[in-house]
Design a protein around this motif. Structure first.
Motif, PDB file in Angstrom:
ATOM      1  N   GLN A  15       0.804  -1.210   0.000  1.00 11.63           N
ATOM      2  CA  GLN A  15       0.000   0.000   0.000  1.00 11.63           C
ATOM      3  C   GLN A  15       0.847   1.276   0.000  1.00 11.63           C
ATOM      4  O   GLN A  15       0.478   2.285   0.611  1.00 11.63           O
ATOM      5  N   SER A  16       1.997   1.216  -0.649  1.00 11.12           N
ATOM      6  CA  SER A  16       2.867   2.381  -0.712  1.00 11.12           C
ATOM      7  C   SER A  16       2.579   3.252  -1.936  1.00 11.12           C
ATOM      8  O   SER A  16       3.283   4.233  -2.171  1.00 11.12           O
ATOM      9  N   SER A  32      -0.842   4.910  -4.522  1.00 10.80           N
ATOM     10  CA  SER A  32      -2.266   5.216  -4.550  1.00 10.80           C
ATOM     11  C   SER A  32      -2.701   5.477  -5.990  1.00 10.80           C
ATOM     12  O   SER A  32      -1.870   5.504  -6.901  1.00 10.80           O
ATOM     13  N   HIS A  33      -3.989   5.723  -6.148  1.00  2.84           N
ATOM     14  CA  HIS A  33      -4.518   5.949  -7.496  1.00  2.84           C
ATOM     15  C   HIS A  33      -3.916   7.190  -8.146  1.00  2.84           C
ATOM     16  O   HIS A  33      -3.795   7.279  -9.366  1.00  2.84           O
ATOM     17  N   GLU A  34      -3.510   8.156  -7.323  1.00  4.12           N
ATOM     18  CA  GLU A  34      -2.935   9.385  -7.860  1.00  4.12           C
ATOM     19  C   GLU A  34      -1.599   9.134  -8.553  1.00  4.12           C
ATOM     20  O   GLU A  34      -1.219   9.854  -9.481  1.00  4.12           O
ATOM     21  N   ASP A  35      -0.877   8.116  -8.085  1.00  3.38           N
ATOM     22  CA  ASP A  35       0.423   7.803  -8.711  1.00  3.38           C
ATOM     23  C   ASP A  35       0.260   7.305 -10.147  1.00  3.38           C
ATOM     24  O   ASP A  35       1.205   7.379 -10.938  1.00  3.38           O
ATOM     25  N   GLU A  61     -10.158   6.476  -8.014  1.00  5.06           N
ATOM     26  CA  GLU A  61     -10.128   5.466  -6.963  1.00  5.06           C
ATOM     27  C   GLU A  61     -10.815   4.172  -7.418  1.00  5.06           C
ATOM     28  O   GLU A  61     -10.344   3.066  -7.120  1.00  5.06           O
ATOM     29  N   MET A  97      -8.609   2.288  -9.845  1.00  3.14           N
ATOM     30  CA  MET A  97      -7.490   1.675  -9.120  1.00  3.14           C
ATOM     31  C   MET A  97      -7.951   0.402  -8.423  1.00  3.14           C
ATOM     32  O   MET A  97      -7.283  -0.631  -8.467  1.00  3.14           O
ATOM     33  N   TYR A  98      -9.117   0.482  -7.791  1.00  2.00           N
ATOM     34  CA  TYR A  98      -9.641  -0.671  -7.055  1.00  2.00           C
ATOM     35  C   TYR A  98      -9.849  -1.859  -7.994  1.00  2.00           C
ATOM     36  O   TYR A  98      -9.428  -2.988  -7.694  1.00  2.00           O
ATOM     37  N   TYR A 115      -7.813  -2.915   0.438  1.00  5.87           N
ATOM     38  CA  TYR A 115      -7.149  -1.690   0.919  1.00  5.87           C
ATOM     39  C   TYR A 115      -7.375  -0.517  -0.040  1.00  5.87           C
ATOM     40  O   TYR A 115      -7.146   0.624   0.344  1.00  5.87           O
ATOM     41  N   TYR A 116      -7.764  -0.827  -1.251  1.00  6.24           N
ATOM     42  CA  TYR A 116      -7.944   0.221  -2.250  1.00  6.24           C
ATOM     43  C   TYR A 116      -9.432   0.479  -2.551  1.00  6.24           C
ATOM     44  O   TYR A 116      -9.762   1.192  -3.490  1.00  6.24           O
ATOM     45  N   GLU A 140     -13.408   5.125  -0.800  1.00  8.23           N
ATOM     46  CA  GLU A 140     -14.064   5.614   0.427  1.00  8.23           C
ATOM     47  C   GLU A 140     -15.484   6.079   0.111  1.00  8.23           C
ATOM     48  O   GLU A 140     -15.728   6.684  -0.894  1.00  8.23           O
TER      49      GLU A 140
END
Length: 493
Positions: free
Chosen positions: A455-456, A458-461, A466, A469-470, A489-490, A493
């Motif tokens: 989890q290092s 995120s979708h922004e990378d 979101e 990415m999920y 974890y992805y 929210e």
């Protein structure tokens, strides 16, 4: 002398009466001929400000794909597709309504098109709706979406119960994900449960509109003098040609009905005759060439070339009957047969169309005046995106369940609620997956997997949403490239 004058005057009177009577009979005969009645009826139809044509039709086709299917490179799915077309489109029937109003500058088209056939012993019946209007004044084309709210569930059931179970090539794969449940029941339930809420909110009471982008100001424009002059001349000469062929009974009248019998060659020949006749009159020739934007000789050459090209490949003939009352066409019946052959594909067909004609206040719109909410292109894109996400999510759930059944201990309690604090001790055997996928991961790919699992990132990378990415991580999880549970974890929210 007076007696002679009286007899002479009486003779003149009788002669004049006789001339008028004979002339009247000739004129009546001409005006009452089926050709003139038909021409007047068609001209009056074109001159009406508001007309509705309601029709019932039946079409049948006989396809021949034998030459194509004999190709050794044709696969089972290709063969199924050809057979599906041959069986499903063997018979079409339905209703249609076309209404136009020149003053409002609106044309509406609606109807239902029924597809029926036999697929692997199962009868198929599906009625496809269509409802749309075109407005020149508003410069808009609108499609009524409301009829599709019921059609789509019906189509899903036909696909689920009558098509998918009959594709042998994918039958075993389908049975894997249905877990022994009937394939039709499974797909009908899953797709309808998934789509019904979206269909209701997307389609019920809605319409989609787009600009018409007319090249002119109106849909229905008055014919210019030159256009009307040319059309009347060409049509008159076509009728004249058919009348000359009347020993073949091209145009006949029976019980108030006027019948026209034509085939592809006669139709083209009548047009050629009209164009040849135009060359005999300088005024007509000039007007015609202005309208067709080329020389008559070039037009004739093009028609003759087309006539030669379709010879032996395309044939059609039709019989059209018109019931004309008080100069108006009130009914028509059209029967036709046609055939086509090209590149190893051939089909023959026949059709019957029965139509009623309504004029003025009798003609009524069904969609143009209806109350509908506007659905924009952006709305549709958002709806379809949400629907795509829902479908992908459900498919991922189905394949995740299948993956668990195949690769995990059956005694493990998968029904227990997932505890995000619970860490599954999952033995990730990289060599197994390298062998399974016959693909060796690069160092960069291995580093990417490690960063996702830890989890290092995120979708922004990755410049994605979101949700995207999920579902990406979930795909990696299902394929076995990341540990089971990583996608949680992805979760957005």
């Amino acid at each position: 002398m007076r007696e002679k004058k009286a007899k002479f005057g009486l003779g003149i009177g009788i002669g004049v009466v006789a001339i008028f009577l004979i002339g009247g009979l000739i004129v009546y005969s001409f005006l009452s001929s089926p050709e003139v009645k038909l021409a007047n009826g068609l001209q009056n139809l074109l001159n009406e400000d508001r007309v509705q044509v309601e029709s019932e039709f039946d079409l049948s086709y006989d396809f021949d794909f034998d030459e194509v299917l004999s190709d050794p490179y044709i696969g089972e799915m290709d063969e199924f597709a050809f057979n599906l077309v041959e069986e499903l489109f063997n018979s079409l029937s339905g209703t249609s309504s076309i209404i136009y109003d020149k003053e409002l500058d609106v044309m509406e088209v609606s109807g239902t098109y029924g597809i029926s056939g036999d697929i692997s012993g199962e009868d198929i019946s599906l009625h496809i709706p269509i409802s749309m209007y075109f407005s020149g004044e508003e410069d808009v084309m609108a499609i009524d979406l409301d009829p599709y709210a019921q059609f789509i569930p019906d189509a899903i059931d036909v696909i689920s119960y009558n098509i998918l179970p009959n594709i042998e090539e994918v039958q075993e794969e389908l049975e894997l994900i249905t877990d022994g449940e009937d394939v039709g029941d499974f797909f009908s339930r899953e797709l309808n449960d998934l789509l019904e809420p979206t269909i209701d909110s997307l389609l019920t009471g809605k319409q989609f509109s787009d600009t018409l982008d007319l090249d002119r100001d109106r849909l229905f424009t008055q014919l210019e003098d030159n256009e009307r002059y040319v059309l009347e001349f060409v049509f008159e000469k076509m009728i004249e040609y058919l009348d000359q062929q009347n020993e073949q009974e091209m145009i006949t009248e029976e019980d108030g009905w006027i019948y026209v019998n034509l085939d592809d060659q006669l139709l083209l020949q009548s047009i050629l005759y009209a164009f040849e006749e135009a060359k005999e009159d300088e005024d007509v020739l000039e007007a015609l060439e202005e309208e067709i934007d080329t020389s008559v000789d070039t037009a004739i050459s093009n028609i003759e070339e087309f006539q030669e090209d379709i010879s032996g490949e395309i044939t059609f003939d039709f019989n059209i009957g018109f019931l004309i009352e008080r100069g108006q066409i009130v009914q028509s019946v059209t029967t036709s047969t046609f055939s086509f052959e090209e590149d190893g594909v051939s089909f023959t067909g026949s059709s019957t169309v029965n139509s009623d004609y309504l004029y003025g206040d009798q003609a009524a719109f069904s969609f143009y005046d209806a109350d509908r909410d506007e659905l924009s292109e952006a709305d549709m894109e958002q709806y379809f995106y949400d629907l795509e996400m829902q479908i992908e999510s459900r498919l991922d759930d189905i394949y995740a369940d299948l993956f668990e059944d195949m690769y995990y201990d059956e005694e493990f309690d998968w029904e227990a609620e997932w505890d995000e604090d619970y860490e599954l001790d999952w033995d990730y055997d990289e060599s197994y997956y390298d062998e399974y996928y016959d693909y060796e991961l690069t160092e960069e790919e291995l580093e990417l997997i490690e960063s996702i699992e830890s989890q290092s990132v995120s979708h922004e990378d990755f410049d994605v949403s979101e949700e995207e990415m999920y579902y990406w991580v979930l795909d990696l999880e299902i394929e076995g490239f990341v540990e089971f549970g990583t996608a949680d974890y992805y979760y957005p929210e």
